[in-house]
Design a protein around this motif. Structure first.
Motif, short mmCIF file in Angstrom:
data_model
loop_
_atom_site.label_atom_id
_atom_site.label_comp_id
_atom_site.label_asym_id
_atom_site.label_seq_id
_atom_site.Cartn_x
_atom_site.Cartn_y
_atom_site.Cartn_z
N PHE A 249 -5.49 -1.51 -7.12
CA PHE A 249 -6.69 -0.87 -6.59
C PHE A 249 -6.32 0.47 -5.98
O PHE A 249 -5.39 0.57 -5.17
CB PHE A 249 -7.31 -1.78 -5.52
N ASP A 250 -7.02 1.54 -6.39
CA ASP A 250 -6.81 2.88 -5.85
C ASP A 250 -8.05 3.30 -5.06
O ASP A 250 -9.18 2.92 -5.41
CB ASP A 250 -6.55 3.89 -6.96
N TYR A 251 -7.86 4.12 -4.03
CA TYR A 251 -8.98 4.54 -3.18
C TYR A 251 -8.69 5.92 -2.61
O TYR A 251 -7.53 6.27 -2.35
CB TYR A 251 -9.18 3.54 -2.04
N ILE B 232 0.85 -1.19 0.00
CA ILE B 232 0.00 0.00 0.00
C ILE B 232 0.88 1.23 0.00
O ILE B 232 1.75 1.39 0.87
CB ILE B 232 -0.94 0.03 1.22
N THR B 233 0.65 2.10 -0.96
CA THR B 233 1.35 3.37 -1.03
C THR B 233 0.38 4.49 -0.68
O THR B 233 -0.68 4.61 -1.30
CB THR B 233 1.92 3.62 -2.44
N ILE C 289 -4.76 6.43 -1.74
CA ILE C 289 -3.86 5.30 -1.55
C ILE C 289 -3.84 4.46 -2.83
O ILE C 289 -4.82 4.46 -3.61
CB ILE C 289 -4.25 4.40 -0.36
N GLN C 290 -2.73 3.76 -3.06
CA GLN C 290 -2.58 2.87 -4.21
C GLN C 290 -2.19 1.49 -3.69
O GLN C 290 -1.18 1.35 -3.01
CB GLN C 290 -1.53 3.42 -5.17
N GLN D 113 -14.54 -4.91 -3.62
CA GLN D 113 -14.43 -4.44 -5.00
C GLN D 113 -13.42 -5.30 -5.75
O GLN D 113 -12.29 -5.51 -5.29
CB GLN D 113 -14.01 -2.97 -5.03
N GLU D 114 -13.81 -5.80 -6.92
CA GLU D 114 -12.99 -6.76 -7.66
C GLU D 114 -11.92 -6.07 -8.48
O GLU D 114 -12.11 -4.98 -9.02
CB GLU D 114 -13.88 -7.61 -8.57
N SER D 115 -10.78 -6.73 -8.58
CA SER D 115 -9.68 -6.29 -9.43
C SER D 115 -9.07 -7.53 -10.07
O SER D 115 -8.70 -8.48 -9.38
CB SER D 115 -8.62 -5.55 -8.61
N THR D 116 -8.96 -7.53 -11.40
CA THR D 116 -8.39 -8.69 -12.08
C THR D 116 -6.87 -8.67 -12.08
O THR D 116 -6.24 -9.73 -12.18
CB THR D 116 -8.89 -8.75 -13.54
#
Length: 369
Positions: free
Chosen positions: A93-95, A46-47, A64-65, A86-89
């Motif tokens: 994931f960013d938030y 996590i960045t 965050i990334q 939340q799905e990510s293939t």
């Protein structure tokens, strides 16, 4: 030479082999056994955007990334706190967090294999979100005693022949019995007591505070702990400042938070306009099981385009009518904030006969623009 007995044995053996062949012939099929494939070596990075030696919790943007990798994983799922997965293939994931200040958050990741097997991991991070929109008004409730009259007006006069709307069962007062500040929080207290005012006697008292500050557009945040007594109906909401001239619902109403003591943990937000009011269709609901025992931040982001409703960092309802006119969007002019506890009525429901008093405790009210 073979005897008769040997010939009989050979015939019986032949028949047995033929029967065995018929039972195990080429027409039978066997389902292939699929071996479960379990992901391994799950890693979560996590960045926090803008994090450095001087700003370890980020640059205030709240961004965050996240990057996740795992052996045998074909997809990933990410969760922030109690939000939906939340799905990510690709495992990226960013938030963006929105609650201002430094707050801790749990970020969870789930790695899934082609056979549906899953492993998970999580990290707790602290992220700083600056007041980048600008704090324009607040009450931090840091002065013990009566509510500041420079910030709030205690609304007491019932509009319907000594009663309030919705069949509510309380009188509102300006007494410190029903609203006061202590130890850094505002207490709005609903009580069971016979109280006569305006030619009407009610069995309950409470307080209804209206902000003297009015504004158009911005973010409203209220950190509060809610009452849970049966029949309590606490609310954090706004009304159009022109209500005395255009009336309700033409003035527009924004319900940031409503809760019912007979259904503890269900928090709702709603919009009332001429197009839909009362039992409005414009409504969102979220479950917060500890809403009566813990503080949560109830917020709305109100812009010229839409309204987003949050509890803490969870967005759970958006009001964004396709056509914006006076019927659907009377929200292009000033509103003021209201804090109150009603008793009973159309939403509060049946009041517990053993009810004596309960409190909505508010840490702060803040408006950003």
């Amino acid at each position: 030479m073979f005897g008769r007995n040997n010939i009989g044995i050979m015939i019986l053996g032949t028949i047995f082999l033929l029967l065995l062949a018929s039972c195990t012939g080429g027409d039978s099929t066997t389902e292939p056994i699929v071996e479960a494939l379990v992901p391994t070596n799950l890693n979560l990075d996590i960045t926090i955007v803008g994090s450095d030696t001087n700003n370890p919790n980020g640059d205030g943007s709240g961004l965050i990334q996240c990057t996740a990798t795992a052996t045998n994983a074909v997809r990933y799922g990410f969760k922030i706190g109690n939000e939906a997965e939340q799905e990510s293939t690709n495992g990226i994931f960013d938030y963006k967090f929105t609650s201002t200040g430094e707050n801790s958050h749990v970020v969870s990741v789930f790695a899934y294999s082609s056979t549906g097997n899953m492993i998970s991991a999580f990290k707790t991070i602290t992220v700083y979100v600056s007041d980048e929109t600008g704090l324009v008004w607040a009450d931090e409730f840091d002065s013990d005693g009566a509510v500041l009259t420079s910030n709030w007006f205690s609304e007491e006069v019932p509009p319907e022949n000594g009663s309030w709307y919705n069949g509510e069962q309380q009188h509102y007062t300006s007494r410190t019995d029903n609203a006061y500040v202590s130890n850094g929080t505002l207490k709005i207290v609903a009580k069971k007591e016979n109280y006569t005012a305006y030619n009407s006697t009610k069995n309950y008292t409470s307080a209804r505070l209206n902000s003297k500050f009015t504004f158009t557009y911005g973010r409203i945040e209220v950190r509060a702990k809610l009452p849970g007594g049966g029949g309590t109906w606490p609310a954090i909401w706004t009304l159009g400042s022109d209500i005395t001239t255009v009336g309700w619902p033409s003035c527009g109403e924004i319900d940031i938070m409503e809760h019912v003591g007979n259904n503890v943990g269900e928090v709702s937000s709603a919009i009332h306009t001429p197009s839909s009011f009362g039992n409005t269709v414009n409504k969102g609901i979220i479950e917060i099981p500890d809403t009566t025992t813990e503080f949560h931040v109830y917020a709305v982001d109100w812009t010229a385009d839409k309204m987003d409703f949050y509890v803490d960092d969870t967005l759970f309802y958006t009001y964004n009518p396709a056509s914006k006119n006076s019927d659907t969007w009377p929200f292009n002019k000033d509103q003021f904030i209201l804090l109150n506890i009603a008793m009973g009525g159309t939403l509060g429901g049946t009041i517990n006969p053993n009810f004596t008093e309960d409190t909505m405790e508010i840490d702060y009210v803040r408006v950003y623009q």
